[in-house]
Design a protein around this motif. Structure first.
Motif, PDB file in Angstrom:
ATOM      1  N   UNK A  83     -68.506 -14.866 -61.227  1.00  0.00           N
ATOM      2  CA  UNK A  83     -67.241 -14.711 -62.484  1.00  0.00           C
ATOM      3  C   UNK A  83     -67.772 -13.181 -62.853  1.00  0.00           C
ATOM      4  N   UNK A  84     -66.884 -12.891 -63.769  1.00  0.00           N
ATOM      5  CA  UNK A  84     -66.890 -11.354 -64.106  1.00  0.00           C
ATOM      6  C   UNK A  84     -68.170 -10.976 -64.657  1.00  0.00           C
ATOM      7  N   UNK A  85     -68.816 -12.035 -65.676  1.00  0.00           N
ATOM      8  CA  UNK A  85     -70.084 -11.665 -65.912  1.00  0.00           C
ATOM      9  C   UNK A  85     -71.020 -11.409 -65.245  1.00  0.00           C
ATOM     10  N   UNK A  86     -71.036 -12.027 -64.070  1.00  0.00           N
ATOM     11  CA  UNK A  86     -72.125 -11.921 -63.078  1.00  0.00           C
ATOM     12  C   UNK A  86     -71.820 -10.508 -62.202  1.00  0.00           C
ATOM     13  N   UNK A  87     -70.654 -10.220 -62.021  1.00  0.00           N
ATOM     14  CA  UNK A  87     -70.216  -8.968 -61.610  1.00  0.00           C
ATOM     15  C   UNK A  87     -70.520  -7.944 -62.277  1.00  0.00           C
ATOM     16  N   UNK A  88     -70.416  -7.820 -63.508  1.00  0.00           N
ATOM     17  CA  UNK A  88     -70.555  -6.635 -64.330  1.00  0.00           C
ATOM     18  C   UNK A  88     -72.091  -6.519 -64.643  1.00  0.00           C
ATOM     19  N   UNK A  89     -72.970  -7.691 -64.419  1.00  0.00           N
ATOM     20  CA  UNK A  89     -74.423  -7.711 -64.521  1.00  0.00           C
ATOM     21  C   UNK A  89     -74.727  -6.894 -63.309  1.00  0.00           C
ATOM     22  N   UNK A 131     -62.846  -5.373 -60.076  1.00  0.00           N
ATOM     23  CA  UNK A 131     -63.002  -4.832 -61.224  1.00  0.00           C
ATOM     24  C   UNK A 131     -63.132  -3.179 -60.910  1.00  0.00           C
ATOM     25  N   UNK A 132     -62.337  -2.428 -62.003  1.00  0.00           N
ATOM     26  CA  UNK A 132     -62.256  -0.733 -61.666  1.00  0.00           C
ATOM     27  C   UNK A 132     -63.597  -0.261 -61.805  1.00  0.00           C
ATOM     28  N   UNK A 133     -64.602  -0.958 -62.406  1.00  0.00           N
ATOM     29  CA  UNK A 133     -65.949  -0.401 -62.659  1.00  0.00           C
ATOM     30  C   UNK A 133     -66.516  -0.388 -61.342  1.00  0.00           C
ATOM     31  N   UNK A 134     -66.272  -1.224 -60.386  1.00  0.00           N
ATOM     32  CA  UNK A 134     -66.861  -1.265 -58.841  1.00  0.00           C
ATOM     33  C   UNK A 134     -66.791   0.177 -58.342  1.00  0.00           C
ATOM     34  N   UNK A 135     -65.966   0.777 -58.680  1.00  0.00           N
ATOM     35  CA  UNK A 135     -65.559   2.130 -58.274  1.00  0.00           C
ATOM     36  C   UNK A 135     -66.047   3.477 -58.874  1.00  0.00           C
ATOM     37  N   UNK A 136     -66.611   2.998 -60.107  1.00  0.00           N
ATOM     38  CA  UNK A 136     -66.845   4.072 -61.071  1.00  0.00           C
ATOM     39  C   UNK A 136     -68.332   4.380 -61.372  1.00  0.00           C
TER      40      UNK A 136
END
Length: 773
Positions: A1-7, A30-35
């Motif tokens: 899920x997105x929460x796990x990815x963001x973690x 998620x865009x954050x993966x590339x940032x």
């Protein structure tokens, strides 16, 4: 899920590693993966990614050193992936990639690149400069523009195209795990060097106009070569190429040098003749049967001319090899059995081989201006040679066997006073007269190849290779669909022949000693122009089962045909046959199929074919048959005219002809021992339509096995039209009633729904009782 990815993204900002493998990720990420600043490792294997965002090349990921995208569903990569210049390990295996961006060459410190198990059909040429890559794997891809010998992993001289194949070969070698690992790395290293080297050669060819693909173990010329029409030099030497594709003709515009040395070519493609600008063609190190060493040594111009001449000779039968500096007759010329003219003028030939006699179709042989002192004695066996020219040759003697050459009409030579040397001249008639004494007899006994089947069909031949007819073991001979106007009688000597096909020619007669063909089972002489009746000895073909003679001009058949005891199928349709001879009642006991349609028969040949109980099929349609046994010759009546009008035969005249015996229709005389003339107990099909039949014999009722009977109902007058038009079943029943009246003289034709009195009743004067209820 997105929460796990963001973690995991938050943790990656501290650890420089982002592991999102096997999370079932799809698009978009998620865009954050590339940032993420300072990210070194990005692991995305085992997901469901189809594409990668162009953000992969943004400045945040400039320091990325490892990118793992294996085991996804990727179909393409963005060009921005080439901006990851710090990349050391790139895993793209087990995807659906169809292309690789050329910008990948910007990864100047990349050491590992895996591309196996994708859908790639080509690799960018820019990969060739990536010599710094240490580990590379591109197996199990459906490459169409890279030969399998180039990208295969080679283990103990075995080319492995899949990892499974490579591991299987290693297991067969019974190696330890450590040894297998080293051997696997070595095999992949060979593949890497081969692929990068191949791509490098293709890349440099665009600037140098020279493509060197030698030593790559290629089995075929790569398809990409045919597209490089700008090449001036091409080397395919030291490979395993067995044939050159016709597409090589596309290089004819610029190619000057072609090196095919040390391959496995056994023949040279005729398409090389389109390489008109080639000045240097190397063919060393090959035992080529088609291309003789004399031609190879004579230079590329003579090479291309030789190919052109050989190609044209296949269709024209004329081969010109003059002015080519030959020292001997090329062996490949001896394999061209269709040659009719051979020109070897102005060469350095000192002797013709005795094997030249295999050119049995040769009519003209010209060897002018060669250092020849004689010609082989075996030339006497060249049965079709009409002209031999030896002008300018220092001939010392001529073989006496030339007198056996009955086809020879001109022998041109300065020796033996046949032709005076220049400037004196002599006419052709004088040459023929001078050589006439050498042509008393002709010997046809030549040793030929041994075979049991010979198929020369559809070759546009107008001559017979007579040596083939001396093969006593021949069982099948097919010379159909040619241009033969005559057939040598020596075919009759082939005692073991079982099949003889002479169909679709221009034969006007077939004059064989048929009785010698004791094993012949199938004879096909259809679609010719044969008008002459076959010889009486034709009846000696006791083993003949199939006789196809349709589409000719036969007028009749020999009476001896009745002795063909094994004949099953006989087709004499589309001829000019007017009659058949009478055959004994025991003749043709095996005949099943008889086709005599489209002839000129007036009387049905019951005397020839009325007693074969084995017959199942008879087609006598499209003739001029007016009588069918035992019916009379009744003229066809015009349907537009009433039967009793003056324009038709008066009824009283019909009756008069019947009672006087001139035209017998119905045999009901008292005490008559009438026996049906037809003995067709097994007949299933009888076709007699499109004839001149006005009367059908009442004997047809005995054909109980007939399932199909075709006739022109509108023209039949007897039996009555009302019965005829109702078909075979009703017609047979009606005829049976008449047959029953033969002995009893009581005729019962009740329940036939007749509206008019049948005309045939007026002809049955012996009836004592008539039932028409």
């Amino acid at each position: 899920d997105n929460a796990q990815i963001m973690k995991k993204i938050m943790l990656a900002r501290k650890s420089t590693k982002l592991d999102l493998s096997k999370m079932g990720l799809g698009e978009p990420l998620p865009r954050d993966v590339y940032m993420i600043y300072y990210l070194k490792q990005l692991l995305l294997e085992g997901n469901c990614l189809i594409t990668v965002s162009p953000l992969i090349g943004n400045p945040y990921l400039n320091g990325l050193m490892q990118l793992n995208l294996s085991n996804n569903c990727l179909v393409e990569l963005p060009d921005q992936v080439g901006l990851l210049v710090q990349m050391r390990s790139l895993h793209l295996d087990n995807n659906n990639l169809r292309t690789i961006p050329a910008t990948i060459a910007n990864m100047t410190i990349l050491s590992r690149l895996t591309l196996h198990r994708n859908c790639l059909d080509d690799l960018p040429a820019s990969l060739s400069v990536m010599h710094w890559v240490e580990i590379f794997n591109c197996l199990e891809n459906p490459f169409t523009r890279i030969p399998p010998e180039v990208y295969a992993a080679r283990f103990k001289d075995v080319d492995c195209l899949t990892m499974g194949h490579l591991e299987e070969e290693m297991k067969k070698a019974k190696m330890t795990s450590a040894t297998q690992l080293r051997a696997k790395d070595d095999a992949l290293e060979v593949s890497r060097k081969s692929v990068f080297g191949y791509l490098g050669r293709l890349r440099s060819a665009h600037t140098t106009l020279h493509l060197d693909l030698s030593g790559l173990r290629l089995r075929r010329m790569p398809a990409v070569v045919s597209e490089m029409t700008f090449l001036t030099s091409l080397s395919l030497a030291n490979n395993r190429i067995a044939s050159i594709p016709p597409t090589i003709r596309k290089l004819g515009g610029a190619l000057v040098t072609l090196d095919l040395s040390y391959n496995r070519l056994s023949s040279l493609p005729m398409d090389l003749r389109f390489l008109t600008n080639v000045e240097d063609c190397r063919l060393n190190g090959m035992a080529m049967e088609y291309l003789p060493k004399e031609i190879r040594a004579a230079g590329v111009k003579n090479l291309l001319r030789f190919i052109n001449m050989m190609h044209e000779a296949v269709t024209t039968g004329c081969l010109r090899l003059d002015n080519m500096e030959l020292t001997d007759l090329p062996r490949d010329v001896l394999a061209m059995s269709n040659l009719t003219e051979l020109n070897l003028d102005n060469n350095q030939i000192r002797e013709l081989p005795g094997s030249i006699t295999v050119l049995q179709g040769l009519k003209s042989l010209s060897v002018n201006n060669n250092p020849m002192r004689t010609i082989p004695a075996s030339v006497e066996y060249m049965h079709r040679v009409e002209r031999i020219s030896l002008l300018g040759c220092p001939i010392e003697d001529l073989p006496l066997g030339l007198c056996h050459m009955t086809s020879l009409t001109e022998l041109r030579s300065y020796s033996h006073e046949l032709i005076p040397p220049p400037p004196a001249r002599i006419s052709t008639d004088e040459v023929i007269e001078k050589t006439f004494n050498l042509l008393d007899t002709f010997e046809h006994m030549i040793k030929a190849f041994e075979t049991r089947r010979l198929d020369l069909s559809d070759m546009e031949l107008s001559f017979f290779p007579n040596e083939a007819f001396q093969i006593s073991t021949l069982t099948e001979l097919n010379i159909g669909m040619n241009k033969f106007e005559g057939v040598p009688s020596v075919i009759g000597n082939l005692a073991n022949l079982e099949l003889l096909n002479l169909a679709f020619n221009y034969l006007v007669q077939v004059d064989f000693e048929w009785e010698k063909l004791t094993a012949l089972e199938r004879l096909l002489i259809n679609n010719n122009c044969i008008a002459e009746t076959l010889k009486a000895c034709f009846g000696g073909l006791h083993a003949l089962k199939e006789f196809m003679a349709h589409d000719n001009q036969f007028v009749t058949v020999p009476a001896e045909m009745c002795t063909l005891q094994s004949l099953v199928h006989c087709d004499l349709s589309f001829n000019h046959i007017t009659h058949f001879p009478a055959f004994p009642s025991h003749s043709l006991p095996c005949l099943v199929h008889l086709d005599i349609r489209h002839n000129r028969i007036v009387d049905f040949p019951s005397a020839a074919f009325g007693h074969q109980a084995s017959l199942r099929y008879i087609d006598a349609s499209f003739n001029s048959i007016r009588t069918f046994p035992p019916g009379g010759d009744w003229p066809r009546l015009d349907d537009s005219v009433h039967v009793f009008e003056a324009k038709c035969i008066p009824l009283w005249e019909l009756a008069h002809r019947h009672f006087t015996g001139a035209q017998h229709v119905i045999d009901l005389q008292e005490g008559s021992d009438h026996q049906p003339r037809l003995n067709w107990a097994k007949l299933e099909t009888l076709r007699i339509h499109r004839n001149d039949l006005s009367v059908l014999p009442f004997d047809l009722y005995i054909l109980t096995s007939v399932q199909e009977l075709s006739y022109d109902a509108q023209y039949v007058k007897i039996p009555t039209q009302e019965i005829v038009i109702q078909g075979w079943a009703m017609l047979r029943c009606y005829m049976r009633r008449w047959n029953d009246a033969r002995g009893s003289r009581h005729l019962d034709i009740s329940h036939f729904s007749l509206r008019l009195t049948p005309v045939e009743l007026t002809l049955a004067s012996s009836l004592t009782r008539l039932n028409m209820s």
